[in-house]
Design an enzyme around this catalytic site. Structure first.
Site, PDB file in Angstrom:
ATOM      1  N   ASN A   7       0.622  -1.145  -0.063  1.00 12.82           N
ATOM      2  CA  ASN A   7       0.234   0.275  -0.223  1.00 12.82           C
ATOM      3  C   ASN A   7       0.553   1.411  -0.289  1.00 12.82           C
ATOM      4  O   ASN A   7       1.515   1.240   0.997  1.00 12.82           O
ATOM      5  CB  ASN A   7      -1.339  -0.327   0.928  1.00 12.82           C
ATOM      6  CG  ASN A   7      -1.931   1.072   1.344  1.00 12.82           C
ATOM      7  OD1 ASN A   7      -1.725   2.063   0.458  1.00 12.82           O
ATOM      8  ND2 ASN A   7      -2.859   0.936   2.480  1.00 12.82           N
ATOM      9  N   ARG A  64      -2.038  -1.782  -3.992  1.00 10.40           N
ATOM     10  CA  ARG A  64      -3.937  -1.629  -3.847  1.00 10.40           C
ATOM     11  C   ARG A  64      -3.989  -0.461  -4.272  1.00 10.40           C
ATOM     12  O   ARG A  64      -2.452   0.253  -4.307  1.00 10.40           O
ATOM     13  CB  ARG A  64      -3.805  -1.365  -2.533  1.00 10.40           C
ATOM     14  CG  ARG A  64      -4.968  -0.508  -1.807  1.00 10.40           C
ATOM     15  CD  ARG A  64      -5.204  -0.042  -0.401  1.00 10.40           C
ATOM     16  NE  ARG A  64      -6.230   0.653  -0.425  1.00 10.40           N
ATOM     17  CZ  ARG A  64      -6.678   2.224   0.144  1.00 10.40           C
ATOM     18  NH1 ARG A  64      -5.516   2.525   0.700  1.00 10.40           N
ATOM     19  NH2 ARG A  64      -8.063   2.614   0.511  1.00 10.40           N
ATOM     20  N   HIS A 153     -13.182   1.806  -0.645  1.00  5.44           N
ATOM     21  CA  HIS A 153     -12.979   0.751   0.769  1.00  5.44           C
ATOM     22  C   HIS A 153     -13.635  -1.080   0.519  1.00  5.44           C
ATOM     23  O   HIS A 153     -14.429  -1.091   0.650  1.00  5.44           O
ATOM     24  CB  HIS A 153     -13.678   1.431   1.824  1.00  5.44           C
ATOM     25  CG  HIS A 153     -13.733   2.079   2.885  1.00  5.44           C
ATOM     26  ND1 HIS A 153     -14.906   3.251   3.453  1.00  5.44           N
ATOM     27  CD2 HIS A 153     -12.543   2.607   3.529  1.00  5.44           C
ATOM     28  CE1 HIS A 153     -13.916   4.204   4.477  1.00  5.44           C
ATOM     29  NE2 HIS A 153     -12.556   3.359   3.845  1.00  5.44           N
ATOM     30  N   ARG A 214     -13.702  14.503   7.153  1.00  7.65           N
ATOM     31  CA  ARG A 214     -14.868  14.921   6.161  1.00  7.65           C
ATOM     32  C   ARG A 214     -16.166  14.904   6.040  1.00  7.65           C
ATOM     33  O   ARG A 214     -16.890  14.312   7.300  1.00  7.65           O
ATOM     34  CB  ARG A 214     -13.991  13.696   4.797  1.00  7.65           C
ATOM     35  CG  ARG A 214     -12.965  13.188   3.998  1.00  7.65           C
ATOM     36  CD  ARG A 214     -12.619  12.734   3.328  1.00  7.65           C
ATOM     37  NE  ARG A 214     -12.011  11.632   4.018  1.00  7.65           N
ATOM     38  CZ  ARG A 214     -11.480  10.052   3.536  1.00  7.65           C
ATOM     39  NH1 ARG A 214     -12.424   9.525   2.883  1.00  7.65           N
ATOM     40  NH2 ARG A 214     -10.265   9.518   3.402  1.00  7.65           N
ATOM     41  N   GLY A 300     -12.246   1.205  12.932  1.00  8.63           N
ATOM     42  CA  GLY A 300     -11.819   0.869  13.443  1.00  8.63           C
ATOM     43  C   GLY A 300     -13.365   1.839  15.307  1.00  8.63           C
ATOM     44  O   GLY A 300     -12.973   0.863  16.442  1.00  8.63           O
ATOM     45  N   GLU A 303     -15.634  -1.902  14.647  1.00 13.19           N
ATOM     46  CA  GLU A 303     -15.420  -3.257  15.552  1.00 13.19           C
ATOM     47  C   GLU A 303     -15.003  -2.512  17.012  1.00 13.19           C
ATOM     48  O   GLU A 303     -15.407  -3.824  17.941  1.00 13.19           O
ATOM     49  CB  GLU A 303     -14.082  -3.860  15.090  1.00 13.19           C
ATOM     50  CG  GLU A 303     -13.929  -3.724  13.880  1.00 13.19           C
ATOM     51  CD  GLU A 303     -12.522  -3.843  13.422  1.00 13.19           C
ATOM     52  OE1 GLU A 303     -10.607  -4.240  13.848  1.00 13.19           O
ATOM     53  OE2 GLU A 303     -12.276  -4.100  11.714  1.00 13.19           O
ATOM     54  N   GLU A 330      -7.909  -5.621   4.698  1.00 15.00           N
ATOM     55  CA  GLU A 330      -8.023  -5.303   3.918  1.00 15.00           C
ATOM     56  C   GLU A 330      -6.554  -5.765   3.003  1.00 15.00           C
ATOM     57  O   GLU A 330      -6.755  -5.771   1.566  1.00 15.00           O
ATOM     58  CB  GLU A 330      -7.818  -3.497   3.941  1.00 15.00           C
ATOM     59  CG  GLU A 330      -9.269  -2.861   3.666  1.00 15.00           C
ATOM     60  CD  GLU A 330      -9.276  -1.417   3.819  1.00 15.00           C
ATOM     61  OE1 GLU A 330      -8.853  -1.404   5.159  1.00 15.00           O
ATOM     62  OE2 GLU A 330      -9.788  -1.466   3.322  1.00 15.00           O
TER      63      GLU A 330
HETATM   64  P1  ADP Z   1      -8.571   4.295   9.216  1.00 16.20           P
HETATM   65  O1  ADP Z   1      -9.646   4.818   8.832  1.00 16.20           O
HETATM   66  O2  ADP Z   1      -7.713   5.472   9.932  1.00 16.20           O
HETATM   67  O3  ADP Z   1      -7.663   3.267   8.821  1.00 16.20           O
HETATM   68  P2  ADP Z   1      -9.651   3.704  12.247  1.00 16.20           P
HETATM   69  O4  ADP Z   1     -10.527   2.335  11.334  1.00 16.20           O
HETATM   70  O5  ADP Z   1      -7.899   2.514  12.812  1.00 16.20           O
HETATM   71  O6  ADP Z   1      -9.272   3.879  10.774  1.00 16.20           O
HETATM   72  O7  ADP Z   1      -9.910   3.922  12.853  1.00 16.20           O
HETATM   73  C1  ADP Z   1      -9.818   4.858  13.484  1.00 16.20           C
HETATM   74  C2  ADP Z   1     -11.449   5.130  14.383  1.00 16.20           C
HETATM   75  O8  ADP Z   1     -11.501   4.426  15.658  1.00 16.20           O
HETATM   76  C3  ADP Z   1     -10.776   6.837  15.348  1.00 16.20           C
HETATM   77  O9  ADP Z   1     -12.071   7.349  15.961  1.00 16.20           O
HETATM   78  C4  ADP Z   1     -10.181   6.384  17.038  1.00 16.20           C
HETATM   79  O10 ADP Z   1     -11.371   6.826  17.555  1.00 16.20           O
HETATM   80  C5  ADP Z   1     -11.946   5.234  17.062  1.00 16.20           C
HETATM   81  N1  ADP Z   1     -11.717   3.913  18.145  1.00 16.20           N
HETATM   82  C6  ADP Z   1     -10.768   3.530  18.005  1.00 16.20           C
HETATM   83  N2  ADP Z   1     -11.423   2.124  19.228  1.00 16.20           N
HETATM   84  C7  ADP Z   1     -12.066   2.439  19.436  1.00 16.20           C
HETATM   85  C8  ADP Z   1     -12.568   2.120  20.412  1.00 16.20           C
HETATM   86  N3  ADP Z   1     -12.150   1.116  21.642  1.00 16.20           N
HETATM   87  N4  ADP Z   1     -13.768   2.653  20.467  1.00 16.20           N
HETATM   88  C9  ADP Z   1     -14.423   3.430  19.462  1.00 16.20           C
HETATM   89  N5  ADP Z   1     -13.770   3.913  19.088  1.00 16.20           N
HETATM   90  C10 ADP Z   1     -12.142   3.551  18.985  1.00 16.20           C
END
Ligand code: ADP
Length: 345
Positions: A7, A64, A153, A214, A300, A303, A330
């Site tokens: 990537n 990617r 995505h 965004r 994030g 999950e 991914e």
């Molecule tokens: P990216 O799109 O940059 O890959 P991620 O999929 O890692 O981002 O998601 C980042 C988001 O997930 C952030 O807003 C972060 O605060 C949130 N996040 C990560 N862990 C938790 C958690 N335990 N509870 C709530 N939000 C979370």
């Protein structure tokens, strides 16, 4: 078979190697700050060299590529023609595609005998029908200028939809799903019989949900107003909508974990706006799909935040629908699509 997934971003590189017989991750390396002042790596070539990878051990390198335009509907073995086609798509993804190409060109030099495969973030959405991918603009905007919904995505929506089918023990091509990739960037996807039929990101990843920085959906006239009345340049509007809006724009913070812990009114407002928008998409996609076998949360936020998931699902409309939480991968999806392309070559 050993497959590397690269990537390559404008200032960063993520390199993962998978043993595809076991689907295990063998190694993972990252380089950041490429080309920045005082960085040890001024070029992607130097950065890749520093990873010390033995390219001769690889059976394929999957790249990617963010934007496949309407040229690429699946992972594709890279040759001169493919490289030229990716170049012609650059205007649609001026930040991403050049960096992706850079990675391809460096790997071709380093491993001239290893097959290189381009895996496009847009490809999963190539099944979206015309009435969903067209904007209601004069048709020539699409026909001449390729302005349409592409969706992004794709690898994540594809990966979690396959996993959902495994969990539900059903054929993916019989499943209707709504997948929600909720990370810093976020998108929703309506999946009918295993295929994307609509998604919230559009011509660019700016459309749709309220994201970290965004804005997602806004009235397009706001853009005109900002330029005409507020005297902002196109670049200023671009930066505002992509980097200073969303959760960040409302409350000055885009880290959902800390927003959830905050008592600040603006943080609460930002979360409410994000959740409300997700609900609207889920409801809209239910109407499109008719029957929904599961709503899948990933990314994030999807999950990890029980609160966000529960709030999205609180409507009585969704109460009989299964919800699943699936960790996205991914890169593994990209490696799997690479294998498919190698088998079909
Ligand atoms: P990216 O799109 O940059 O890959 P991620 O999929 O890692 O981002 O998601 C980042 C988001 O997930 C952030 O807003 C972060 O605060 C949130 N996040 C990560 N862990 C938790 C958690 N335990 N509870 C709530 N939000 C979370």
């Amino acid at each position: 078979m050993k497959i590397a997934v690269l990537n390559s971003g404008s200032s960063s590189l993520k390199f993962k190697i998978f043993d595809m017989d076991t689907k295990e991750l063998i190694s993972s390396k990252n380089v950041e700050h490429i080309g920045e002042l005082n960085s040890a790596f001024q070029t992607h070539h130097e950065a890749i060299k520093s990873l010390g990878i033995d390219f001769s051990l690889l059976d394929g390198i999957a790249h990617r590529v963010v934007h496949g335009g309407d040229t690429f509907s699946k992972a594709t073995l890279i040759d001169e023609k493919v490289i030229n086609a990716i170049k012609t798509i650059i205007p649609l993804a001026p930040l991403h595609n050049p960096a992706n190409l850079e990675g391809i060109l460096v790997c071709q030099k380093k491993a001239p005998n290893t097959p290189q495969i381009a895996v496009f973030d847009t490809a999963f959405h190539s099944s979206i029908p015309k009435e969903a991918f067209l904007y209601a603009l004069p048709l020539e905007m699409y026909e001449k200028h390729k302005i349409r919904r592409y969706g992004f995505h794709g690898s994540s929506h594809a990966y979690v939809s396959k996993k959902a089918a495994e969990i539900l023990e059903k054929d993916l091509n019989k499943l209707n799903l709504i997948t929600l990739h909720l990370g810093n960037g976020a998108s929703a996807c309506a999946i009918e019989k295993g295929k994307s039929i609509d998604t919230s990101m559009g011509f660019t990843p700016l459309e749709g949900l309220v994201m970290g920085s965004r804005c997602g959906d806004i009235d397009p006239a706001i853009v005109i107003y900002m330029q005409r009345e507020l005297g902002m340049s196109a670049d200023e509007v671009d930066a505002l909508l992509n980097k200073k809006s969303g959760l960040l724009g409302i409350c000055g913070n885009n880290d959902v974990r800390s927003l959830l812990d905050s008592a600040d009114e603006k943080a609460k407002l930002a979360l409410e706006m994000m959740i409300r928008r997700i609900k609207k998409y889920v409801g809209g996609y239910m109407a499109l799909l008719g029957r929904v076998d599961a709503i899948v949360f990933t990314g994030g936020i999807g999950e990890h935040s029980t609160y966000v998931r529960e709030r999205v699902l609180e409507s009585a409309l969704f109460k009989d629908i299964k919800s699943l939480v699936i960790e996205t991968d991914e890169e593994l999806e990209i490696a799997m699509e690479c294998i498919e392309a190698l088998e079909n070559k």
